[in-house]
Design an enzyme around this catalytic site. Sequence first.
Site, PDB file in Angstrom:
ATOM      1  N   ARG A  16       0.854  -1.178   0.000  1.00  0.00           N
ATOM      2  CA  ARG A  16       0.000   0.000   0.000  1.00  0.00           C
ATOM      3  C   ARG A  16       0.893   1.232   0.000  1.00  0.00           C
ATOM      4  O   ARG A  16       1.932   1.258   0.670  1.00  0.00           O
ATOM      5  CB  ARG A  16      -0.895   0.003   1.230  1.00  0.00           C
ATOM      6  CG  ARG A  16      -2.025   1.036   1.206  1.00  0.00           C
ATOM      7  CD  ARG A  16      -2.807   1.002   2.506  1.00  0.00           C
ATOM      8  NE  ARG A  16      -3.376  -0.316   2.772  1.00  0.00           N
ATOM      9  CZ  ARG A  16      -4.555  -0.718   2.294  1.00  0.00           C
ATOM     10  NH1 ARG A  16      -5.270   0.107   1.534  1.00  0.00           N
ATOM     11  NH2 ARG A  16      -5.015  -1.921   2.581  1.00  0.00           N
ATOM     12  N   THR A  21      -3.060   0.611  -3.946  1.00  0.00           N
ATOM     13  CA  THR A  21      -2.790  -0.671  -3.288  1.00  0.00           C
ATOM     14  C   THR A  21      -2.319  -1.712  -4.297  1.00  0.00           C
ATOM     15  O   THR A  21      -2.613  -1.614  -5.494  1.00  0.00           O
ATOM     16  CB  THR A  21      -4.057  -1.212  -2.594  1.00  0.00           C
ATOM     17  OG1 THR A  21      -5.067  -1.433  -3.589  1.00  0.00           O
ATOM     18  CG2 THR A  21      -4.564  -0.238  -1.541  1.00  0.00           C
ATOM     19  N   ASP A 133      12.463   7.241 -10.630  1.00  0.00           N
ATOM     20  CA  ASP A 133      12.279   6.895  -9.219  1.00  0.00           C
ATOM     21  C   ASP A 133      13.010   5.594  -8.871  1.00  0.00           C
ATOM     22  O   ASP A 133      12.441   4.662  -8.307  1.00  0.00           O
ATOM     23  CB  ASP A 133      10.792   6.767  -8.896  1.00  0.00           C
ATOM     24  CG  ASP A 133      10.506   6.838  -7.395  1.00  0.00           C
ATOM     25  OD1 ASP A 133      11.392   7.303  -6.642  1.00  0.00           O
ATOM     26  OD2 ASP A 133       9.407   6.424  -6.977  1.00  0.00           O
TER      27      ASP A 133
END
Length: 420
Positions: A16, A21, A133
């Site tokens: 999560r 999720t 990222d």
Amino acid sequence: MEKQSSSWIRGSCIGRGCFGTVSKAVSKIDGGVFAVKSVDLATCLPSQSESLENEIAILRSLRAHPHIVRFLGDDMSNERTTSFRNLHLEYLPEGDVATNVGKIVEEETLRRYVWCLVSALGHVHANGVVHCDVKSKNVLVANGGTSVKLADFGSAMELEKPTVEISPRGSPLWMAPEVVRGEYQGPESDVWSLGCTVIEMLTGKPAWEDHGFDSLSRIGFSNELPFIPAGVSELCRDFLDRCLRRDRSQRWSCDQLLEHPFLLCQEDHHSFVITESSPRCVLDWVNSEFEEEEEFDESRVESMVSAMARISKLATTTGETIWESNGWTEVRGNVSEESGAQWEYPSSTRAESELNTSPESTDDSGTRTVNEDWELTSVITCEILLVVLLLVVENIQIYATFYTSVFIRILFHFKSNEIE
């Protein structure tokens, strides 16, 4: 498990975050297990929905790669009173590197993980995409811990060359300096994040301590670099140095990093050996045979002088040359048997005496004319050049000067005959 109106069943939640999720799921068709990344369309923030749609688009555009989490499809599902937007992904039950980082105790394991990650990033960049990222949380362990796969492309973007300030994407403590400053975000920025991720794998914590704005100021506007822990090998330290350059133009690309010795020896650390036995150019030779003169070999000189004497003898005789074995064994012509028996010249003194012998001036009674003499001179000159070339190739430094002088003397000999 709850029944779905689609062809799969959602299972337990396994992750999560700010994106939504992640749940386990089972296919109703073949019973296969996979992961589903979902956002609740009714309650999610616009940024969450946009991030998921961006990830779906990016993964759909990328070709499959063994070290990128496999894209399986996407859909929308209605579950009771809730509608979800879903991304279907390969399920990797061993979790991410961040939760397994304490188990990376050997550099050999680190090499394998970093090689997989660099290979994946190189593929991403080659397809015109920047991940934006890279961090341990987005690197999943696979194949029983023997490899890893790059995941979470929610912040990824298509590669462009922005001319205006950008909105930084990704996690602040892994951002490159130029990203923190809002100047640029591209493949070079991923390489900086890669370096931070390697340090994170080594230490179990981010490369920069989290002190809020102060940390961002240090990353973006100071001359500091992340601290490389003590105890790492020199190859690993050098690899990190290639990634963590504040000037992005000095960072290595993923293709270059794949050729770094730290990754080249990921299977066998003895496989990368720099040798001097294969120079790239002539100037690379250190102990060249042309730098020092060889010891003078008198026996070789005498045998070569003997060959030159034979050539000089041709200048004073005519006839047919018989080639036998590897040398000239006999020359038959208008000379006596006695002179023919003297064909071998074992010393340099006898060779020089032959070279200094002048041919007699003759007339039409069976001897040569000046024109015939010069025709023979041309033939002899070619033979001399051939022999001199072979000898020079064999030992250029010792004999070049000697045979050049012999050649000049022979030419001068015949030139003098013509003048006379």
